[in-house]
Design a protein around this motif. Structure first.
Motif, mmCIF file in Angstrom:
data_model
loop_
_atom_site.group_PDB
_atom_site.id
_atom_site.type_symbol
_atom_site.label_atom_id
_atom_site.label_comp_id
_atom_site.label_asym_id
_atom_site.label_seq_id
_atom_site.Cartn_x
_atom_site.Cartn_y
_atom_site.Cartn_z
ATOM 1 N N ALA A 163 0.970 -1.149 -0.158
ATOM 2 C CA ALA A 163 -0.045 -0.051 -0.036
ATOM 3 C C ALA A 163 0.870 1.180 -0.029
ATOM 4 O O ALA A 163 0.770 2.243 -0.808
ATOM 5 C CB ALA A 163 -0.960 -0.061 1.311
ATOM 6 N N HIS A 164 1.704 1.194 0.997
ATOM 7 C CA HIS A 164 2.663 2.595 0.818
ATOM 8 C C HIS A 164 3.485 2.505 -0.415
ATOM 9 O O HIS A 164 3.687 3.881 -0.996
ATOM 10 C CB HIS A 164 3.682 2.368 2.027
ATOM 11 N N GLU A 165 4.154 1.427 -0.945
ATOM 12 C CA GLU A 165 4.810 1.827 -2.150
ATOM 13 C C GLU A 165 3.869 2.095 -3.590
ATOM 14 O O GLU A 165 4.656 3.088 -4.138
ATOM 15 C CB GLU A 165 5.552 0.266 -2.585
ATOM 16 N N THR A 166 2.779 1.615 -3.325
ATOM 17 C CA THR A 166 1.772 2.032 -4.437
ATOM 18 C C THR A 166 1.600 3.680 -4.210
ATOM 19 O O THR A 166 1.306 4.247 -5.203
ATOM 20 C CB THR A 166 0.341 1.407 -4.363
ATOM 21 N N TYR A 167 1.431 4.090 -2.882
ATOM 22 C CA TYR A 167 1.069 5.417 -2.991
ATOM 23 C C TYR A 167 2.392 6.233 -3.189
ATOM 24 O O TYR A 167 2.000 7.362 -3.800
ATOM 25 C CB TYR A 167 0.568 5.644 -1.438
ATOM 26 N N GLU A 168 3.487 5.748 -2.982
ATOM 27 C CA GLU A 168 4.600 6.494 -3.367
ATOM 28 C C GLU A 168 4.692 6.966 -4.812
ATOM 29 O O GLU A 168 5.279 7.523 -5.376
ATOM 30 C CB GLU A 168 5.934 5.971 -2.711
ATOM 31 N N ALA A 169 4.510 5.668 -5.521
ATOM 32 C CA ALA A 169 4.400 5.573 -6.997
ATOM 33 C C ALA A 169 3.451 6.426 -7.364
ATOM 34 O O ALA A 169 3.585 7.366 -8.688
ATOM 35 C CB ALA A 169 4.168 4.298 -7.571
ATOM 36 N N ARG A 170 2.250 6.689 -6.937
ATOM 37 C CA ARG A 170 1.288 7.461 -7.488
ATOM 38 C C ARG A 170 1.621 8.925 -7.137
ATOM 39 O O ARG A 170 1.483 9.713 -8.326
ATOM 40 C CB ARG A 170 0.137 7.377 -6.601
ATOM 41 N N GLU A 171 2.246 9.305 -5.959
ATOM 42 C CA GLU A 171 2.777 10.764 -5.693
ATOM 43 C C GLU A 171 3.976 10.881 -6.579
ATOM 44 O O GLU A 171 3.734 12.392 -7.371
ATOM 45 C CB GLU A 171 3.284 10.648 -4.431
ATOM 46 N N LYS A 172 4.811 10.007 -7.146
ATOM 47 C CA LYS A 172 5.760 10.371 -7.964
ATOM 48 C C LYS A 172 5.159 10.847 -9.324
ATOM 49 O O LYS A 172 5.816 11.451 -9.994
ATOM 50 C CB LYS A 172 6.594 9.165 -7.987
ATOM 51 N N SER A 173 4.435 10.124 -9.576
ATOM 52 C CA SER A 173 3.651 10.255 -11.136
ATOM 53 C C SER A 173 3.102 11.551 -11.290
ATOM 54 O O SER A 173 2.879 12.233 -12.398
ATOM 55 C CB SER A 173 2.745 9.183 -11.464
ATOM 56 N N ILE A 174 2.264 12.218 -10.186
ATOM 57 C CA ILE A 174 1.733 13.298 -10.366
ATOM 58 C C ILE A 174 2.388 14.457 -9.707
ATOM 59 O O ILE A 174 1.959 15.791 -9.865
ATOM 60 C CB ILE A 174 0.032 13.236 -9.998
ATOM 61 N N GLY A 175 3.502 14.315 -8.829
ATOM 62 C CA GLY A 175 4.002 15.453 -8.231
ATOM 63 C C GLY A 175 3.763 15.381 -6.735
ATOM 64 O O GLY A 175 2.517 15.640 -6.213
ATOM 65 N N SER A 176 4.663 16.010 -5.874
ATOM 66 C CA SER A 176 4.444 15.983 -4.471
ATOM 67 C C SER A 176 3.727 17.030 -4.203
ATOM 68 O O SER A 176 2.687 16.845 -3.205
ATOM 69 C CB SER A 176 5.788 16.102 -3.753
ATOM 70 N N SER A 177 3.696 18.077 -4.718
ATOM 71 C CA SER A 177 2.955 19.134 -4.557
ATOM 72 C C SER A 177 1.490 19.125 -4.998
ATOM 73 O O SER A 177 0.269 19.622 -4.183
ATOM 74 C CB SER A 177 3.449 20.688 -5.166
ATOM 75 N N MET A 178 1.188 18.518 -6.002
ATOM 76 C CA MET A 178 0.011 18.273 -6.708
ATOM 77 C C MET A 178 -0.843 17.123 -5.487
ATOM 78 O O MET A 178 -1.903 17.052 -5.429
ATOM 79 C CB MET A 178 0.101 17.700 -7.965
ATOM 80 N N MET A 179 0.032 16.177 -5.200
ATOM 81 C CA MET A 179 -0.381 15.273 -4.186
ATOM 82 C C MET A 179 -0.993 15.679 -3.050
ATOM 83 O O MET A 179 -2.031 15.379 -2.326
ATOM 84 C CB MET A 179 0.742 14.190 -3.748
ATOM 85 N N ARG A 180 -0.310 16.651 -2.552
ATOM 86 C CA ARG A 180 -0.573 17.303 -1.288
ATOM 87 C C ARG A 180 -1.996 18.216 -1.347
ATOM 88 O O ARG A 180 -2.848 18.214 -0.488
ATOM 89 C CB ARG A 180 0.324 18.377 -0.950
#
Length: 827
Positions: free
Chosen positions: A708-725
């Motif tokens: 779950a954590h790895e999937t979330y990190e990958a999702r964040e990387k794909s759209i960018g950290s600021s966008m994820m926040r």
């Protein structure tokens, strides 16, 4: 733990205060100490302050702020600040505070209630404690009962504050966001209880911090505190949105219910203010509605509408409980006679009245946010209030708000003569006697203020006075706009004023020329109110500042108070006396019955308010949790750790459900666990049954959390950290708000039916607390599930736009969230 401990400390202190009052009598000893403070610390500064220039006097504000910054307390600077505000008032308004007014100010600064008679200058009294508490720079709020008084007092007393360098704001109806923001950021802010309460609720529905208008609630002084914290405390503030239910059945019921007969088809309990259908009535309605069983589960909604239509028809009276104005039903406050614009009866009753009156029925609304006045005002760091009548409700003020009532001595001895009640057999005889009394006094030119308990009574009396040729003014909810103007003229020679439930409070009645020689203002009450306090308010309009005056109540044995609560002794008394309509009755038994009846009704009303508060206290704890969660999101705190913690909680919940440690491993349902996780964060087939069936429970949990954590990190990387926040913030706000609104509906339904538990010898409040906790826990779990579902599956698409019209990053995120619907099957 700290909250509980603080609460216990507060309870002990409140008990000690009550215990001390019980055995040491009134608060004369405290008043004596305050008088000593005024005489020894404040008054000696007067001559020196008079010699200062305006600029030097105004600069005292900066000196006080500097002293506070160095560590002095408000109590340390109180004598100096009170002396300065008195001198400023003298220069700016030409009004010098009396010593008793400064005593009142000390009471208000210390967070208590100052009971001061009408005409003792409460508006001026407020300036000293408000100025002192505003020096801390955290905001001081002054709450009044209507927009007129808020505007008048902010402009009038505002001159003094501005002279001393403080800013003054005003919160009234129809202000825009910027105006409200400026007003709340002022040193001192005036406004009404409704506006402040609704602004608090709205602030907890915004999508960003810069959309909030209120600061943390610091110091609050409530004018007419009994009206706001007692009379209006039974009705919570509610912000609602349009519902989806059809209104057609309200019209149907409004046509059928009038065909039922009182006594045969339904009964009324006037003491409890309830109405109930009989078996015959239910049977008749079933035939008219063509249903077999009105209490069948399929007909619960129909049954509910029937009961509300019956209440509207049998219990709610036009021009007493409500008025029809501009095509709308407007509630009349039963204590003040004022119109309660923007307030609606809940649970479909308002719609039932609209149908009864042949008006357009508004759709039932969905509750978006709600709070009681008790819980709103208890959030202030320090709360105080002033009024002319609070002592009869002192125990309620202590128990609910921790506020003691101090009776402030009048500046001059009271000269008003309170004459004994005059009692008649019938209402008709009573009103004829009232008209004769008005004619007698009017012939001399003595001004009179006649108090009634309903609009209907005021109009009936007005009609009789017109027939007698007596020119008069009528002040009730229908003529609310002219309230202050009419009341201000009530003390002029020859004036006759009829007022419902003493509307017009807060406006001083000054005697006209030559009126003192005629006996001053005469108060005539046409009926005793359920509350002694309301009667005392009416009496208190006469005899201001040592003026002469009189008060007397004209009653009948047919008045609601005696008829409903007087008991069998009154009925037997009526039968034995054999009196004529116009013949006076003077009986200690009747007078005693009136006092007992009022006390019983006051106790019942207190129980109703306590009942409302007990339920809202449960909601208040939940409200604090949700609003605090919203606040953290709005403050821009990094939610990533919290999101990942939610994922872990979700996995643990799945393990608890499908791999319960209380069961043997061979009894665990691994297939269901995998499907559960695939619903939220696993890709289909990412974890197979043979991978986990031989693992321990702890190993399964760690594996799922890692994925779950790895999937979330990958999702964040794909759209960018600021966008994820930004996405996290938008999703969490949307889910928290929608789930909270659903929860409010669930709690309303729970509260509606919980009273039936008493028939099973169970305490409804205890049952409500238990079930409310369970429902809230389920809502929190649902929140977590929905947030994770959104964050792992929502798709953000960027559509190229013309450069000038390109939305901001935040707008794109908000739009994506608001337009997304994530279902269980949406992968």
């Amino acid at each position: 733990m700290k909250i509980v401990f603080a609460g216990r400390i507060r309870s002990i202190l409140m008990f000690n205060k009550f215990f001390d009052r019980l055995f040491n009598g009134s608060n004369e000893r405290d008043i004596k100490k305050m008088r000593q403070l005024v005489e020894e610390k404040i008054n000696p500064q007067e001559s020196a302050l008079k010699k200062l220039s305006d600029s030097s006097l105004a600069n005292k504000t900066n000196e006080f702020k500097a002293r506070l910054a160095k560590g002095e307390t408000l109590d340390d600077i109180l004598p100096d600040a009170f002396a300065v505000i008195r001198e400023a008032s003298r220069r700016v308004l030409g009004m010098r505070q009396f010593d008793v007014q400064l005593i009142g100010g000390i009471i208000l600064h210390r967070g208590n209630i100052a009971e001061m008679g009408t005409g003792e200058g409460k508006t001026l009294v407020a300036t000293a404690p408000v100025y002192l508490n505003a020096l801390e720079g955290k905001g001081a709020h002054v709450i009044t009962v209507n927009d007129y008084l808020a505007k008048r007092d902010s402009e009038w007393m505002g001159q003094v504050y501005k002279f001393l360098g403080l800013s003054v704001g005003l919160i009234v109806h129809d202000l825009d966001f910027e105006q409200r923001k400026i007003a709340y950021n002022s040193d001192i802010t005036y406004g009404t209880n409704n506006e402040f309460g609704f602004d608090y609720l709205r602030d907890n529905m915004v999508s960003s911090l810069d959309q909030m208008v209120q600061r943390p609630l610091h110091y609050c002084l409530i004018d007419e505190v009994d009206s706001i914290l007692i009379d209006e405390a039974r009705t919570p503030l509610i912000i609602s949105g349009p519902g989806q239910k059809s209104t057609d059945n309200y019209y149907v019921m409004s046509k059928l219910v009038p065909q039922l007969k009182l006594g045969e088809d339904y009964t009324i309990d006037e003491k409890q203010k309830t109405v109930a259908p009989t078996e015959a009535g239910v049977s008749k309605m079933e035939k008219m509605l063509k249903v077999d069983n009105l209490y069948d589960t399929d007909n619960l909604e129909l049954n509910h509408l029937f009961v509300q239509a019956l209440r509207a028809q049998a219990m709610m009276e036009r021009d007493r409980d409500y008025v029809v104005k501009d095509g709308e039903v407007v509630i009349v406050d039963e204590f003040t006679g004022r119109l309660m614009y923007g307030r609606r009866y809940s649970d479909g009753l308002h719609q039932a009245i609209e149908a009864k009156e042949g008006l357009q029925v508004q759709r039932e609304s969905q509750t978006l946010a709600t709070i009681t006045f008790q819980n709103y005002f208890r959030m202030y760091d320090k709360l105080a209030g002033m009024t002319g009548t609070a002592k009869t409700e002192e125990q309620e003020f202590i128990k609910i708000y921790g506020l003691e009532v101090f009776q402030v001595p009048t500046n001059r001895p009271v000269q008003r003569k309170d004459l004994p009640d005059v009692i008649f057999k019938t209402k008709r005889g009573k009103y004829r006697a009232v008209v004769r009394e008005i004619e007698r006094r009017h012939a001399t030119g003595q001004p009179m203020l006649i108090g009634t308990t309903s609009i209907e009574q005021s109009e009936q009396l007005s009609h009789m006075l017109k027939e007698a040729g007596i020119v008069h003014n009528v002040l009730n909810a229908k003529y609310h706009e002219l309230e202050a103007q009419i009341v201000a003229q009530a003390g002029q020679k020859g004036q006759v004023t009829i007022a419902t439930n003493m509307a017009g409070r807060g406006t001083d009645i000054v005697l006209g020329e030559g009126v003192s020689e005629l006996g001053g203002l005469a108060i005539i009450g046409t009926e005793r109110h359920e509350s002694r306090r309301i009667d005392n308010q009416l009496r208190g309009r006469a005899g201001r500042q040592g003026d002469p005056g009189s008060s007397q109540f004209f009653l009948s044995l047919e008045d609601d108070l005696l008829r409903i609560f007087g008991g069998d002794n009154i009925k037997k008394f009526m039968e034995k006396m054999g009196l004529e309509e116009d013949e006076e009755i003077r009986s200690s038994m009747v007078s005693s019955a009136i006092q007992k009846a009022q006390k019983r009704v006051e106790e019942r009303n207190f129980d109703i308010r306590k009942y409302v508060l007990e339920y809202d206290d449960v909601m208040n704890q939940q409200r604090k949790v949700v609003y605090e969660q919203r606040r953290k999101i709005l403050e821009g705190q990094d939610m990533k750790d919290q999101i990942l913690n939610m994922v872990d909680m979700l996995i643990n919940h799945g393990l608890e459900t499908y791999a319960n440690p209380k069961l043997y491993p061979e009894e665990w349902d691994f297939d269901a666990l995998i499907k559960y996780c695939e619903k939220y964060f696993l890709a289909p087939g990412e974890v197979k049954l043979d991978e986990i069936e031989n693992m321990s429970r702890e190993e399964i949990g760690r594996k799922l959390m890692d994925i779950a954590h790895e999937t979330y990190e990958a999702r964040e990387k794909s759209i960018g950290s600021s966008m994820m926040r930004e996405l996290e913030k938008a999703v969490m706000l949307k889910v928290v708000d929608s789930k909270w609104m659903e929860h409010l509906d669930d709690m309303d339904m729970l509260k509606e039916g919980i009273g039936l538990r008493s028939y099973g010898q169970r305490n409804p409040i205890v049952e409500y607390k238990v079930e409310a906790f369970n429902i809230f826990s389920e809502m929190q779990q649902s929140m977590i599930e929905t947030i994770i579902l959104y964050l792992y599956h929502i798709q953000i698409q960027f559509t190229p736009s013309p450069e000038n019209d390109a939305p901001s990053k935040k707008e794109r995120i908000d739009s994506s969230v608001n337009n997304s619907e994530v279902s269980e099957n949406d992968k």
